[in-house]
Design a protein around this motif. Structure first.
Motif, PDB file in Angstrom:
ATOM      1  N   UNK A   1       9.792  21.278  -6.455  1.00  0.00           N
ATOM      2  CA  UNK A   1       9.670  21.812  -5.346  1.00  0.00           C
ATOM      3  C   UNK A   1      10.948  21.637  -4.462  1.00  0.00           C
ATOM      4  N   UNK A   2      11.684  20.108  -5.277  1.00  0.00           N
ATOM      5  CA  UNK A   2      12.290  19.738  -3.745  1.00  0.00           C
ATOM      6  C   UNK A   2      13.520  20.893  -4.415  1.00  0.00           C
ATOM      7  N   UNK A   3      13.846  21.936  -5.558  1.00  0.00           N
ATOM      8  CA  UNK A   3      14.492  22.624  -5.481  1.00  0.00           C
ATOM      9  C   UNK A   3      14.652  24.148  -4.404  1.00  0.00           C
ATOM     10  N   UNK A   4      13.027  24.058  -3.824  1.00  0.00           N
ATOM     11  CA  UNK A   4      12.788  25.004  -3.669  1.00  0.00           C
ATOM     12  C   UNK A   4      13.772  24.733  -1.864  1.00  0.00           C
ATOM     13  N   UNK A   5      12.831  23.510  -1.274  1.00  0.00           N
ATOM     14  CA  UNK A   5      13.767  23.029  -0.126  1.00  0.00           C
ATOM     15  C   UNK A   5      15.380  22.937  -0.192  1.00  0.00           C
ATOM     16  N   UNK A   6      15.894  23.181  -0.922  1.00  0.00           N
ATOM     17  CA  UNK A   6      16.597  23.045  -1.087  1.00  0.00           C
ATOM     18  C   UNK A   6      17.603  24.546  -0.842  1.00  0.00           C
TER      19      UNK A   6
ATOM     20  N   UNK B   1      15.658  11.278  -4.649  1.00  0.00           N
ATOM     21  CA  UNK B   1      16.863  12.421  -4.630  1.00  0.00           C
ATOM     22  C   UNK B   1      18.315  12.870  -3.711  1.00  0.00           C
ATOM     23  N   UNK B   2      19.304  13.265  -4.379  1.00  0.00           N
ATOM     24  CA  UNK B   2      20.467  13.332  -4.345  1.00  0.00           C
ATOM     25  C   UNK B   2      20.775  15.014  -4.906  1.00  0.00           C
ATOM     26  N   UNK B   3      21.283  15.710  -3.680  1.00  0.00           N
ATOM     27  CA  UNK B   3      21.975  17.098  -4.281  1.00  0.00           C
ATOM     28  C   UNK B   3      22.989  17.301  -2.621  1.00  0.00           C
ATOM     29  N   UNK B   4      23.635  18.410  -2.807  1.00  0.00           N
ATOM     30  CA  UNK B   4      24.840  19.290  -2.286  1.00  0.00           C
ATOM     31  C   UNK B   4      23.810  20.364  -1.991  1.00  0.00           C
ATOM     32  N   UNK B   5      24.763  20.714  -0.670  1.00  0.00           N
ATOM     33  CA  UNK B   5      23.827  22.188   0.146  1.00  0.00           C
ATOM     34  C   UNK B   5      25.132  22.794   0.122  1.00  0.00           C
TER      35      UNK B   5
ATOM     36  N   UNK C   1       1.042  -0.996   0.121  1.00  0.00           N
ATOM     37  CA  UNK C   1      -0.248   0.162   0.233  1.00  0.00           C
ATOM     38  C   UNK C   1       1.068   1.154  -0.275  1.00  0.00           C
ATOM     39  N   UNK C   2       0.367   2.610  -0.653  1.00  0.00           N
ATOM     40  CA  UNK C   2       1.003   3.987  -0.975  1.00  0.00           C
ATOM     41  C   UNK C   2       0.534   5.135   0.200  1.00  0.00           C
ATOM     42  N   UNK C   3       1.340   6.203   0.294  1.00  0.00           N
ATOM     43  CA  UNK C   3       0.681   6.968   1.319  1.00  0.00           C
ATOM     44  C   UNK C   3       1.439   8.301   0.654  1.00  0.00           C
ATOM     45  N   UNK C   4       0.545   9.484   0.011  1.00  0.00           N
ATOM     46  CA  UNK C   4       0.581  10.367   0.036  1.00  0.00           C
ATOM     47  C   UNK C   4       1.236  10.944   0.774  1.00  0.00           C
ATOM     48  N   UNK C   5       2.582  11.702   0.637  1.00  0.00           N
ATOM     49  CA  UNK C   5       3.327  12.735   1.867  1.00  0.00           C
ATOM     50  C   UNK C   5       3.706  13.982   0.617  1.00  0.00           C
ATOM     51  N   UNK C   6       4.208  15.390   1.889  1.00  0.00           N
ATOM     52  CA  UNK C   6       4.590  16.383   1.438  1.00  0.00           C
ATOM     53  C   UNK C   6       6.097  16.325   2.053  1.00  0.00           C
ATOM     54  N   UNK C   7       6.600  16.070   1.318  1.00  0.00           N
ATOM     55  CA  UNK C   7       8.979  16.800   1.717  1.00  0.00           C
ATOM     56  C   UNK C   7       8.426  17.808   2.411  1.00  0.00           C
ATOM     57  N   UNK C   8       9.408  18.043   3.332  1.00  0.00           N
ATOM     58  CA  UNK C   8       9.345  18.649   4.368  1.00  0.00           C
ATOM     59  C   UNK C   8      10.656  19.223   4.959  1.00  0.00           C
ATOM     60  N   UNK C   9      10.928  18.404   4.577  1.00  0.00           N
ATOM     61  CA  UNK C   9      12.731  17.823   5.156  1.00  0.00           C
ATOM     62  C   UNK C   9      13.844  17.620   4.212  1.00  0.00           C
ATOM     63  N   UNK C  10      14.856  17.607   4.343  1.00  0.00           N
ATOM     64  CA  UNK C  10      15.978  16.976   3.472  1.00  0.00           C
ATOM     65  C   UNK C  10      17.030  15.680   3.905  1.00  0.00           C
ATOM     66  N   UNK C  11      16.772  15.969   5.649  1.00  0.00           N
ATOM     67  CA  UNK C  11      17.350  15.267   6.709  1.00  0.00           C
ATOM     68  C   UNK C  11      16.242  14.295   7.446  1.00  0.00           C
TER      69      UNK C  11
END
Length: 246
Positions: A231-236, A179-183, A65-75
């Motif tokens: 919006x992953x860019x906005x999180x970054x 999702x991979x990124x560097x801050x 089963x799956x459920x939708x979530x809003x990602x609000x942090x990167x850690x």
């Protein structure tokens, strides 16, 4: 009788209309809101939540089963939308947070989940210093009416959300991604455990499947989800200043 609390709640009990409940002050958040990097969202919320957050699909039972979530942090344990105990007032606040300390819960009796749902409340919020939400004759006061409306509408929407996720899984439209990124030149971030719509697979659905997605309003949610991934860019951007400050 057993009542299981939703994620983030500690100990819930059936709501007793003869008891007083401490209602959160304006802007006050539940403790879990600032220590999680994902918040559940429901079917109706896609159209508004997609403006501010990446919306992804999560599974806790290996794809059953799956459920939708809003990602609000990167850690882990990070909410980039909470500062000084307050959610950013310029973005949408998910209903999962707004309904707290109340919720609706299924009851398990003799090991079998019942169809019955109870309005429950976080036990710590039942207090002699709280507010009465019903009068002595059991009639709802004005304070209770919008709370009950939110709970009823949200619960109904959860059912639509489950139906949508079941259809997406049945049609084989969900795929895992990372999702991979560097801050700020620091260590690389690797956010995994997420699923998204495999857009290419949409064109291989048959006519009946396409019609079903459109008829149930799911197709619009799929594209809201796909657009929201930007919006992953906005999180970054939010993570950058926070990382620099740290």
């Amino acid at each position: 009788m057993q009542i299981s609390p939703p994620y983030g709640y500690k100990e819930i009990i059936p709501f007793d209309r003869t008891k007083r409940v401490r209602l959160p002050a304006a802007g006050e958040l539940p403790g879990f809101a600032g220590t999680t990097n994902a918040i559940p969202v429901s079917y109706v919320e896609f159209s508004v939540a997609c403006r501010d957050y990446p919306l992804v699909f999560a599974t806790s039972d290996q794809g059953k089963s799956y459920s939708p979530v809003a990602v609000i942090g990167l850690s882990n344990g990070e909410n980039l939308f909470v500062k000084d105990g307050r959610w950013d007032p310029l973005v949408y606040l998910p209903a999962y947070v707004r309904r707290y300390p109340f919720c609706m819960s299924r009851v398990t009796k003799d090991g079998k989940e019942q169809d019955q749902r109870l309005i429950c409340v976080e036990q710590a919020f039942v207090s002699d210093d709280g507010e009465m939400l019903f009068d002595a004759s059991g009639v709802a006061l004005e304070t209770w009416k919008p709370i009950e409306q939110l709970l009823r509408e949200y619960e109904a929407d959860i059912e639509r959300t489950r139906e949508m996720c079941g259809i997406l899984a049945d049609y084989g439209l969900l795929e895992p991604f990372t999702m991979q990124a560097q801050v700020n030149g620091g260590a690389a971030l690797n956010l995994s455990g997420m699923h998204r719509i495999a857009e290419k697979k949409l064109e291989f659905l048959n006519a009946a499947q396409h019609k079903n997605l459109i008829k149930k309003g799911i197709m619009g949610r799929l594209y809201a989800h796909l657009i929201s991934l930007e919006n992953f860019g906005r999180l970054m951007n939010r993570k950058g200043p926070a990382a620099a400050a740290g």
